[in-house]
Motif scaffolding. Structure first.
Motif, short mmCIF file in Angstrom:
data_model
loop_
_atom_site.label_atom_id
_atom_site.label_comp_id
_atom_site.label_asym_id
_atom_site.label_seq_id
_atom_site.Cartn_x
_atom_site.Cartn_y
_atom_site.Cartn_z
N PHE A 15 -7.70 17.03 -12.52
CA PHE A 15 -9.10 16.62 -11.73
C PHE A 15 -8.74 15.01 -11.18
CE2 PHE A 15 -12.76 13.92 -11.32
CZ PHE A 15 -13.52 14.20 -10.18
N MET A 16 -8.13 14.13 -11.78
CA MET A 16 -7.66 12.95 -11.20
C MET A 16 -6.77 13.02 -10.20
SD MET A 16 -7.83 10.73 -14.94
CE MET A 16 -7.10 9.24 -13.91
N LEU A 17 -5.58 13.92 -10.42
CA LEU A 17 -4.83 14.19 -9.46
C LEU A 17 -5.26 14.58 -8.22
CD1 LEU A 17 -1.86 15.61 -11.69
CD2 LEU A 17 -2.08 13.21 -10.62
N VAL A 18 -6.15 15.67 -8.24
CA VAL A 18 -6.58 16.25 -7.06
C VAL A 18 -7.43 15.18 -6.40
CG1 VAL A 18 -8.39 17.96 -6.17
CG2 VAL A 18 -6.62 18.67 -8.13
N THR A 19 -8.40 14.51 -7.09
CA THR A 19 -8.93 13.33 -6.54
C THR A 19 -8.18 12.43 -5.63
OG1 THR A 19 -10.84 13.65 -8.20
CG2 THR A 19 -10.74 11.78 -6.80
N ALA A 20 -7.13 12.00 -6.53
CA ALA A 20 -6.14 11.01 -5.72
C ALA A 20 -5.53 11.55 -4.62
CB ALA A 20 -4.94 10.61 -6.82
N ALA A 21 -5.26 12.82 -4.46
CA ALA A 21 -4.97 13.33 -3.19
C ALA A 21 -5.80 13.47 -2.17
CB ALA A 21 -4.41 15.10 -3.62
N VAL A 22 -7.03 13.99 -2.50
CA VAL A 22 -8.00 13.88 -1.41
C VAL A 22 -8.36 12.59 -0.89
CG1 VAL A 22 -10.35 14.19 -1.11
CG2 VAL A 22 -9.24 15.94 -2.16
N ILE A 23 -8.39 11.63 -1.74
CA ILE A 23 -8.57 10.15 -1.35
C ILE A 23 -7.41 9.74 -0.49
CG2 ILE A 23 -8.70 7.63 -2.11
CD1 ILE A 23 -10.06 8.67 -4.53
N ALA A 24 -6.09 9.96 -0.88
CA ALA A 24 -4.98 9.88 0.01
C ALA A 24 -5.13 10.38 1.43
CB ALA A 24 -3.68 10.07 -0.48
N ALA A 25 -5.50 11.59 1.39
CA ALA A 25 -5.72 12.26 2.82
C ALA A 25 -6.63 11.71 3.58
CB ALA A 25 -5.94 13.66 2.37
N VAL A 26 -7.91 11.32 3.04
CA VAL A 26 -8.85 10.72 3.77
C VAL A 26 -8.31 9.28 4.33
CG1 VAL A 26 -11.25 9.44 3.67
CG2 VAL A 26 -10.87 11.52 2.58
N ILE A 27 -7.71 8.50 3.49
CA ILE A 27 -7.28 7.45 4.20
C ILE A 27 -6.23 7.52 5.15
CG2 ILE A 27 -5.78 5.47 3.47
CD1 ILE A 27 -7.01 5.50 0.76
N ASN A 28 -5.16 8.43 5.23
CA ASN A 28 -4.35 8.98 6.04
C ASN A 28 -5.05 9.36 7.32
OD1 ASN A 28 -1.39 9.39 6.79
ND2 ASN A 28 -2.15 11.70 6.97
N VAL A 29 -6.05 10.08 7.28
CA VAL A 29 -6.76 10.45 8.49
C VAL A 29 -7.39 9.24 9.27
CG1 VAL A 29 -8.85 11.88 9.23
CG2 VAL A 29 -7.10 13.06 7.86
N MET A 30 -8.06 8.38 8.43
CA MET A 30 -8.79 7.19 8.95
C MET A 30 -7.85 6.28 9.68
SD MET A 30 -11.79 8.18 8.50
CE MET A 30 -12.72 6.59 9.25
N VAL A 31 -6.56 6.05 8.89
CA VAL A 31 -5.59 5.13 9.54
C VAL A 31 -5.09 6.06 10.87
CG1 VAL A 31 -3.11 4.23 9.10
CG2 VAL A 31 -4.93 4.27 7.40
N GLN A 32 -4.73 7.17 11.02
CA GLN A 32 -4.06 7.65 11.90
C GLN A 32 -5.08 7.94 13.10
OE1 GLN A 32 -1.93 11.36 11.28
NE2 GLN A 32 -0.75 10.53 9.57
N GLY A 33 -6.34 8.02 12.99
CA GLY A 33 -7.34 8.02 13.84
C GLY A 33 -7.41 6.73 14.67
N LEU A 34 -6.99 5.52 13.98
CA LEU A 34 -7.09 4.33 14.33
C LEU A 34 -5.60 3.96 15.22
CD1 LEU A 34 -8.69 2.24 11.67
CD2 LEU A 34 -9.78 2.58 13.68
N GLY A 35 -4.83 4.96 15.43
CA GLY A 35 -3.76 4.78 16.22
C GLY A 35 -2.49 4.42 15.52
N TYR A 36 -2.47 4.29 14.10
CA TYR A 36 -1.19 3.82 13.28
C TYR A 36 -0.56 5.21 12.71
CZ TYR A 36 1.95 1.43 10.42
OH TYR A 36 3.03 1.01 9.80
N ILE A 37 0.46 5.59 13.69
CA ILE A 37 1.45 6.72 12.96
C ILE A 37 2.91 6.21 13.34
CG2 ILE A 37 2.09 9.16 13.11
CD1 ILE A 37 -0.68 9.78 14.32
N LYS A 38 3.27 5.37 12.25
CA LYS A 38 4.58 4.82 12.40
C LYS A 38 5.83 5.80 12.74
CE LYS A 38 7.87 1.70 10.22
NZ LYS A 38 8.13 0.77 8.98
N ALA A 39 5.80 6.86 12.31
CA ALA A 39 6.80 7.99 12.55
C ALA A 39 6.79 8.55 14.11
CB ALA A 39 6.79 9.32 11.57
N PHE A 40 5.74 8.43 14.67
CA PHE A 40 5.66 8.42 16.42
C PHE A 40 5.86 7.26 17.05
CE2 PHE A 40 2.75 12.30 15.04
CZ PHE A 40 3.78 12.94 14.58
N GLY A 41 6.00 6.29 16.62
CA GLY A 41 5.98 4.87 17.28
C GLY A 41 4.69 4.24 17.64
N LEU A 42 3.69 4.96 17.00
CA LEU A 42 2.54 4.04 17.08
C LEU A 42 2.30 2.99 15.80
CD1 LEU A 42 0.57 7.32 18.16
CD2 LEU A 42 1.43 5.78 19.80
#
Length: 290
Positions: A15-42
């Motif tokens: 359960f903790m591993l799944v929760t951690a994966a979901v939290i990581a995905a949410v953080i990733n979505v919010m960060v990329q929504g703010l324009g930070y995607i280093k792999a694409f030069g943003l």
């Protein structure tokens, strides 16, 4: 003794591993929504992507489509699910074969539900053919066009068919417990079965019904497969528009899709908070634990 104390924590690891994966995905979505995607030069954080999405002329239309689907399907499914649950308890069918039949739609994937809906409700589907064979329909074109329209009626009906049993199953344990104790006590004191249900069983089952409503509302609001397969070309449901944006060939436009996902996430959290406030007031009003 020490091993027994460790076992619960070991069982929580998946359960903790799944929760951690979901939290990581949410953080990733919010960060990329703010324009930070280093792999694409943003590499610059900005709210411009959110602002641009909110300014789009089709944003309000897509959002309203998703809200319409969520509101109608969740309200109707909650009412029908409550009725099904009450009927199962009243008829002493809260276990066994009948309950298995009620649970079947819960196990069917949403994409399969959409295909079933097309097979049943299209103008050349099973139901129009049955009506035609019975002489109740003289022309297939006279059957209501429920699919692929801007009203998203087909999508709403698909969600109702799938989620009503979920509400019934989710509410069953609490409603059965209340009905067999306080409900029967009220009937023994002279209350009719209907009065006992409306005044005692139903109000005390409302927390479970409200939880089921919230879950299916948020799921229907963020659902992708059913609106895609049964909805109109325009306006599109918000999750469908988000996925199309995600598939844009220019990878530097990816923050727009992530900003749309972020808006969906924010709205879902707001809905959950509204639910929490309403439930807190409801329980407080009834003298329960908030």
């Amino acid at each position: 003794m020490k091993n027994r104390r460790v076992i619960p924590f070991l069982l929580l690891i998946p359960f903790m591993l799944v929760t951690a994966a979901v939290i990581a995905a949410v953080i990733n979505v919010m960060v990329q929504g703010l324009g930070y995607i280093k792999a694409f030069g943003l590499t610059d954080f900005t709210l411009d992507y959110y602002k641009e999405v909110l300014r789009r002329p089709d944003f309000a239309a897509s959002l309203l489509v998703s809200l319409r689907i969520a509101v109608f399907s969740s309200v109707i499914a909650s009412v029908l699910g409550t009725v099904i649950c009450a009927a199962l308890i009243r008829c002493r069918k809260a276990s066994g074969g009948m309950l298995t039949v009620v649970r079947l739609p819960i196990l069917v994937p949403h994409a399969v539900v959409a295909v079933f809906t097309v097979a049943l409700l299209s103008q050349t589907g099973i139901i129009p053919r049955i009506l035609y064979a019975l002489g109740l329909l003289h022309n297939y074109n006279r059957f209501p066009d429920l699919l692929y329209g801007t009203s998203y009626t087909g999508a709403i009906l698909a969600y109702i068919w799938k989620e009503s049993p979920f509400v019934a199953y989710f509410t069953l344990a609490l409603m059965k417990s209340v009905g067999e104790t306080l409900g029967e006590a009220a009937e023994n004191l002279g209350a009719s079965p209907l009065r006992s249900f409306l005044d005692i069983t139903l109000p005390m089952s409302m927390p479970a019904i409200a939880q089921a409503f919230l879950m299916i509302f948020i799921f229907a609001f963020g659902g992708y497969e059913v609106p895609l397969l049964l909805g109109a070309t325009k306006p599109k449901a918000f999750p469908v528009a988000t996925y199309i944006e995600f598939q844009a060939p220019n990878l530097k436009d990816r923050p727009y899709a992530m900003a749309m996902n972020g808006i969906t996430l924010i709205l879902s959290v707001v809905m959950a908070l509204i639910y929490a406030v309403l439930m807190h007031r409801l329980l407080k009003k009834r003298g329960g634990r908030a």
